[in-house]
Design an enzyme around this catalytic site. Sequence first.
Site, mmCIF file in Angstrom:
data_model
loop_
_atom_site.group_PDB
_atom_site.id
_atom_site.type_symbol
_atom_site.label_atom_id
_atom_site.label_comp_id
_atom_site.label_asym_id
_atom_site.label_seq_id
_atom_site.Cartn_x
_atom_site.Cartn_y
_atom_site.Cartn_z
ATOM 1 C CG HIS A 1 12.940 19.975 -50.142
ATOM 2 N ND1 HIS A 1 14.004 19.105 -50.009
ATOM 3 C CD2 HIS A 1 11.852 19.337 -49.620
ATOM 4 C CE1 HIS A 1 13.580 17.984 -49.444
ATOM 5 N NE2 HIS A 1 12.287 18.098 -49.197
ATOM 6 C CB VAL B 1 13.035 14.294 -38.252
ATOM 7 C CG1 VAL B 1 12.524 13.018 -37.594
ATOM 8 C CG2 VAL B 1 14.504 14.521 -37.940
ATOM 9 C CB SER C 1 14.059 8.810 -43.172
ATOM 10 O OG SER C 1 14.038 9.929 -42.320
ATOM 11 C CG ASP D 1 15.165 27.678 -39.676
ATOM 12 O OD1 ASP D 1 15.479 27.005 -40.679
ATOM 13 O OD2 ASP D 1 14.540 28.749 -39.739
ATOM 14 C CB ILE E 1 18.782 18.666 -42.513
ATOM 15 C CG1 ILE E 1 20.165 18.927 -41.917
ATOM 16 C CG2 ILE E 1 17.931 19.927 -42.452
ATOM 17 C CD1 ILE E 1 21.001 19.924 -42.711
#
Length: 277
Positions: free
Chosen positions: A157, A86, A91, A131, A84
């Site tokens: 976050h 990108v 990564s 989302d 979750i």
Amino acid sequence: MSRTRLIAVVAGALLLLTLYNLTVKYPSLTAPRDVPPSLRTIYLEYDEAHLFDHWVEYADHYDTHLRTLLTKIPADKELRMLEIGVQSGGSVRVWRRYFSFRKFYYVGMDIDEKCKRSEVKDENIFIEIGDQSDPKALQEICRKHGPFDFIVDDGGHRYQQMKTSLDTLFPTERCMNHHSLYVIEDLHVMAKGLRFGNPKDFMSFPGYIFKKMHYYWYRNEKDENDKVWADRIESIAMYNSLIFIERGDGEGRLTRIKKGDDAIPTSKRKSGTMESN
């Protein structure tokens, strides 16, 4: 020595020197193919165009937990990962290289349509736009691509975003395989406050997970929805800005052992009356 043989010898020496230089510069090239190379090495060697912006120390903790996870997954089984968040896509390439020794299926979720550039279907790399605060969007990814062996939340976050994703994905085997790993990154962001919410959430979130793990100990205010968590959480490990939740067989009710009969009753301790159970 003939000229032809001399040329062959020189060419061979140059090839060996080139290979040596490559292994010095990129030591992960010589890593055994049945285990992942060092993630820290992959971080440091990263040289692709898509931005990779991470914390080096994370790599060592990932290595520890992923190597444990891989002992529980058959070597010939395809490993499925959901990430979750990108963003620039660095990564994506890192994880593709880390799992290059085995069958690997990657799904990335992001709210930004531009992240579709990281999709490479020929490499089993898929990007879904959605989302993480929307349970239906998460459930659709599970329906389409799951269940997953490895989930990383490196999204928004914020407390509610992380909680919604965890609550939606972790309890059900439609989304996560029995033996799997759920990781939440960058918890320090909550500590900053500002647009990321209340700094108090920084401590509340780990406690939220830990409470669910202890379902069998609660006598009052027990949430029956927590039972599946207690039955599935094998361990919770916390590091600087990281949480690893190992999914599998929870311990359930602990097994007490008592031996010997010369005991001092807890009620007579100087510190006051205590209940042993």
